[in-house]
Design a protein around this motif. Sequence first.
Motif, short mmCIF file in Angstrom:
data_model
loop_
_atom_site.label_atom_id
_atom_site.label_comp_id
_atom_site.label_asym_id
_atom_site.label_seq_id
_atom_site.Cartn_x
_atom_site.Cartn_y
_atom_site.Cartn_z
N SER A 153 -33.36 11.21 8.61
CA SER A 153 -33.70 9.91 9.20
C SER A 153 -33.86 8.78 8.19
CB SER A 153 -34.98 10.01 10.07
OG SER A 153 -34.84 11.00 11.06
N ASP B 22 -35.99 15.33 14.31
CA ASP B 22 -36.70 14.14 14.81
C ASP B 22 -37.79 13.83 13.80
OD1 ASP B 22 -38.64 12.48 16.06
OD2 ASP B 22 -37.90 13.06 18.04
N THR C 41 -32.75 11.78 14.69
CA THR C 41 -33.50 10.85 15.53
C THR C 41 -34.62 10.21 14.71
OG1 THR C 41 -33.05 12.18 17.49
CG2 THR C 41 -34.91 10.66 17.62
N GLY C 42 -34.87 8.93 14.98
CA GLY C 42 -35.98 8.25 14.32
C GLY C 42 -35.57 7.58 13.03
N THR C 43 -36.55 7.05 12.30
CA THR C 43 -36.29 6.38 11.03
C THR C 43 -37.51 6.50 10.13
OG1 THR C 43 -35.70 4.27 9.98
CG2 THR C 43 -37.12 4.14 11.92
N GLU D 58 -34.59 2.92 15.37
CA GLU D 58 -34.88 4.02 16.29
C GLU D 58 -33.99 3.93 17.53
OE1 GLU D 58 -39.53 5.15 15.39
OE2 GLU D 58 -39.08 3.56 16.83
#
Length: 299
Positions: A134, A174, A266-268, A291
């Motif tokens: 991410s 994630d 997924t996500g950052t 995101e």
Amino acid sequence: MMTAVFSNSAVPDDRRRELLYQGEVFVYSASPATTELVGFARELIEDAFGGRDPETAQHDMDVEEFAKLLADLKPRFIHHPECKRLLPMVVAERGCDLGQTYFDVPRLRTSTSDDYLVSGISYAFHPHRDCWYSAPFSQVNWWLPIYPVVPENVMAFHPKYFDRPVRNGSAGYDYAEWNRTSRLSAAAHVRSDTRVQPRPEEPIELEPQVRVVPEAGGLLMFSGAQLHSTVPNTSGRTRFSIDFRTVHLGDVRARRGAPNVDARCTGTTLRDFVRCADLAPMPEDLALDYEAAALAGVS
């Protein structure tokens, strides 16, 4: 592709970031700020080991005792106020704009020799890109050895894969879930590591590879999109190093960075970054945008 290694280059930061996003690597000699940062790290390390030589202590300590020591030492370094003072100085020495450059907390890394401790708190990284975890594609990684290193205990780059997709497990990663369930449990994984982490799902050709061996306090800079791995340590000594990451606000806003060839996470991690000039957090709207893009499958 072929990766070029620039030694003590005087190119300005804007141009350097362009080259990093194309897969090039930069290495710099030890400087006043990196020497001070490494000196501070040595103080904490040597105090924690209580008179033992940190590089050879693994030969005299039970592995559970060693892991417990690192479980106390590493967070103490990561969250120490002195690091927040020293990291912007390191960044400034390299000509970065402190009002536009954001950094995350520095990690104290260890790579023990001969498979003594390769999981959990001293995880030996398989070939990976930080972007599978991410990280934004504008991320620049900074790496400094604390004690002298040799080719047998550094990291390896696998440049043929910089612009070549690798089938990997990032689609199941994630970042928010990792923080919630896995990050804090690292010290519990001593003999093996059961945490799910993105890794190649096809054979990787580890050769040809590039190993850079800076002096203690020397600095290595590379893109978070580089495929890199921990070299199996056969040196007989534990390697201690510092790494941290930066992003340039203008690049984040403009979505400038290395190409996304295979990341599906997924996500950052953007919320981990603070501004060098005043430790202000990354603007929330940028994290939300990243995101949303990740959920939509857009790099």
